[in-house]
Design an enzyme around this catalytic site. Structure first.
Site, PDB file in Angstrom:
ATOM      1  N   THR A 162       0.849  -1.191   0.000  1.00  0.00           N
ATOM      2  CA  THR A 162       0.000   0.000   0.000  1.00  0.00           C
ATOM      3  C   THR A 162       0.881   1.236   0.000  1.00  0.00           C
ATOM      4  OG1 THR A 162      -1.541   1.401   1.244  1.00  0.00           O
ATOM      5  CG2 THR A 162      -0.305  -0.170   2.542  1.00  0.00           C
ATOM      6  N   ASP A 164      -0.051   3.753   1.408  1.00  0.00           N
ATOM      7  CA  ASP A 164      -0.368   4.413   2.681  1.00  0.00           C
ATOM      8  C   ASP A 164       0.587   4.047   3.811  1.00  0.00           C
ATOM      9  OD1 ASP A 164      -2.561   5.257   1.234  1.00  0.00           O
ATOM     10  OD2 ASP A 164      -3.929   3.787   2.119  1.00  0.00           O
ATOM     11  N   ARG A 199       1.184  33.228  -2.056  1.00  0.00           N
ATOM     12  CA  ARG A 199      -0.033  32.474  -1.766  1.00  0.00           C
ATOM     13  C   ARG A 199       0.191  31.375  -0.726  1.00  0.00           C
ATOM     14  NH1 ARG A 199      -2.048  31.449  -7.956  1.00  0.00           N
ATOM     15  NH2 ARG A 199      -3.469  33.217  -8.081  1.00  0.00           N
ATOM     16  N   ARG A 302      -4.856  28.467  -2.605  1.00  0.00           N
ATOM     17  CA  ARG A 302      -5.205  27.523  -3.670  1.00  0.00           C
ATOM     18  C   ARG A 302      -4.969  26.115  -3.138  1.00  0.00           C
ATOM     19  NH1 ARG A 302      -6.687  31.653  -5.500  1.00  0.00           N
ATOM     20  NH2 ARG A 302      -6.303  32.541  -7.565  1.00  0.00           N
TER      21      ARG A 302
HETATM   22  O1  F6P Z   1      -5.246   2.573   0.165  1.00  0.00           O
HETATM   23  C1  F6P Z   1      -4.678   3.208  -0.905  1.00  0.00           C
HETATM   24  C2  F6P Z   1      -5.495   4.364  -1.319  1.00  0.00           C
HETATM   25  O2  F6P Z   1      -4.776   4.946  -2.352  1.00  0.00           O
HETATM   26  C3  F6P Z   1      -5.831   5.372  -0.221  1.00  0.00           C
HETATM   27  O3  F6P Z   1      -4.766   6.232   0.065  1.00  0.00           O
HETATM   28  C4  F6P Z   1      -7.044   6.049  -0.777  1.00  0.00           C
HETATM   29  O4  F6P Z   1      -7.879   6.558   0.225  1.00  0.00           O
HETATM   30  C5  F6P Z   1      -7.717   4.945  -1.505  1.00  0.00           C
HETATM   31  O5  F6P Z   1      -6.741   3.978  -1.842  1.00  0.00           O
HETATM   32  C6  F6P Z   1      -8.421   5.404  -2.757  1.00  0.00           C
HETATM   33  O6  F6P Z   1      -9.054   4.328  -3.333  1.00  0.00           O
HETATM   34  P1  F6P Z   1      -9.843   4.391  -4.726  1.00  0.00           P
HETATM   35  O7  F6P Z   1      -8.913   3.807  -5.719  1.00  0.00           O
HETATM   36  O8  F6P Z   1     -11.026   3.575  -4.495  1.00  0.00           O
HETATM   37  O9  F6P Z   1     -10.138   5.825  -5.046  1.00  0.00           O
END
Ligand code: F6P
Length: 394
Positions: A162, A164, A199, A302
């Site tokens: 992941t 994440d 900004r 922004r």
């Molecule tokens: O878990 C990985 C991830 O990229 C997250 O960071 C994010 O919230 C999610 O997947 C987004 O998923 P989707 O591809 O369904 O938009």
């Protein structure tokens, strides 16, 4: 017990098992740079042992919903099929986050959306195809599925993926380093435009309920404010930090916000709520903050959402190496008789950790950890306290 000398098991999960001859391999959940590197390593390592490797398309849908797959839902993979894919983003097997066998989406008799546990079918379908074991490459959801399949008697090894970086028991997942590298490059570019136009630029990054991408990219990119799900923020604290920069003669600011960040006592920004077979979709916090900071500071603001750009592109060198090590280690683990384990990046070597210790857990940024402390010591505002003297950044 037949532990492999090059794998450290923290689980004791190895057991005598029938020899492996044919394995299945699938990638589940959101894609991440490095998936193809894992596929390549699994196929090459398995082939060297004389095993057959069968790629299952689109996560578990290659088994449970083969009619939805573009191309063969299950396909034997050899060295020629994985030639020169290690540097490519995405996954040649396809993936989905709408095919969780434990909560498979469907319609009830009344047409209403329902979720069904179809994990028993997955086990039966693997057996019917003569698969002795399964390598499941995915995030926390996929590790939960892998654990459930293992509990039903299927030999399974998980591989943590992941961007994440929120999986427990591994120092890193592949995809994270690539995502941080790209986000850092984007933040670098935003400095010049923010500076030129005096900004505030708000940069929203993915990460779900963990702030790893925001924190690492924010520090690497020299952000002035970093907002994480782990530390609820106050708009007033951010505005005060921007005002302090202003007073010190710095008329621009970069705010990096994790998609899962939320204000003290407030709500996360959600684009779409959870529905049958799919988790809630986060997003929108950047635009919300843009408006709030414009009102609170009087400055032009922004926002930009990096979103799925963070998942694309070629994996970094670091991610390519751990993808290769994870894939090879998954095969080594199966050869050693392991099941119900996830390969994990340990301090020195690849380790095997029990899937039950990973499934259903989210590894968040420790608020008392040294990376958070470093951010504060650099004068970065984390939105949770008034800026200290001299906390203006550069
Ligand atoms: O878990 C990985 C991830 O990229 C997250 O960071 C994010 O919230 C999610 O997947 C987004 O998923 P989707 O591809 O369904 O938009």
């Amino acid at each position: 017990m037949s532990a492999h000398p090059q794998l450290k098991s923290t689980s004791g999960a190895q057991a005598e098992a029938a020899p492996v001859r044919r394995i299945g391999l699938l990638t589940g959940g959101g894609d991440a740079p490095g998936l193809n590197g894992v596929i390549r390593a699994v196929v090459l390592a398995a082939t060297r042992l004389g095993w057959e490797c069968h790629g299952i398309r689109d996560g578990f849908n290659g088994l449970l919903a083969p009619e939805t797959c573009i191309g063969p839902p299950v396909q034997r993979l050899g060295a020629v099929d994985v030639h020169a894919i290690g540097h490519l983003g995405g996954t040649i097997l396809g993936t989905t986050n709408r095919g969780n066998p434990l909560r498979y989406p469907g319609r009830g008799a009344d047409g209403a959306p329902v979720e069904t546990d179809r994990s028993g079918e997955v086990v039966a379908l693997c057996r019917a195809r003569g698969l002795d074991a399964l390598v499941v490459v995915g995030g926390d959801g996929s590790m939960g599925i892998a654990q459930a399949l293992h509990a039903q008697g299927l030999r399974v090894v998980g591989v943590p993926k992941t961007i994440d970086n929120d999986l427990d028991r591994t120092f890193s997942t592949f995809g994270f380093d690539t995502a941080v590298g790209f986000a850092t490059d984007c933040i670098d570019r935003l400095h010049t435009t923010a500076h030129s136009q005096h900004r505030v630029m708000v940069v929203e990054v993915m990460g779900r309920y963990a702030g790893w991408i925001a924190l690492h990219a924010g520090i690497a990119g020299g952000a002035h404010v970093i907002l994480l799900p782990e530390l609820p923020y106050r708009v007033e604290a951010i505005a005060a930090a921007i005002a302090q920069r202003e007073a010190a003669g710095h008329h621009h600011a970069i705010v990096v916000v994790a998609e899962g960040a939320q204000p003290v006592g407030g709500e996360r920004a959600v684009q779409a709520g959870a529905e049958a077979g799919r988790a809630e979709r986060l997003g929108g916090i950047g635009a919300r903050l843009e408006a709030e900071l414009a009102a609170a500071t009087g400055k032009e603001c922004r926002s930009v959402v990096l979103g799925h750009l963070l998942r694309g592109g070629s994996p970094s060198g670091f991610d390519r190496v751990i993808a290769a090590r994870f894939g090879a280690a998954a095969v080594r683990a199966l050869a050693a008789g392991a099941s119900g384990v996830m390969v994990a990046l340990g301090p020195e070597a690849i380790e095997l950790v029990p899937l039950r210790e990973v499934a259903g857990r989210t590894r968040t940024v420790p608020a008392a950890g040294d990376t958070i402390a470093t951010a504060r010591e650099l004068g970065i505002c984390l939105g949770d306290e008034a800026p200290g003297a001299g906390a203006t950044g550069v």
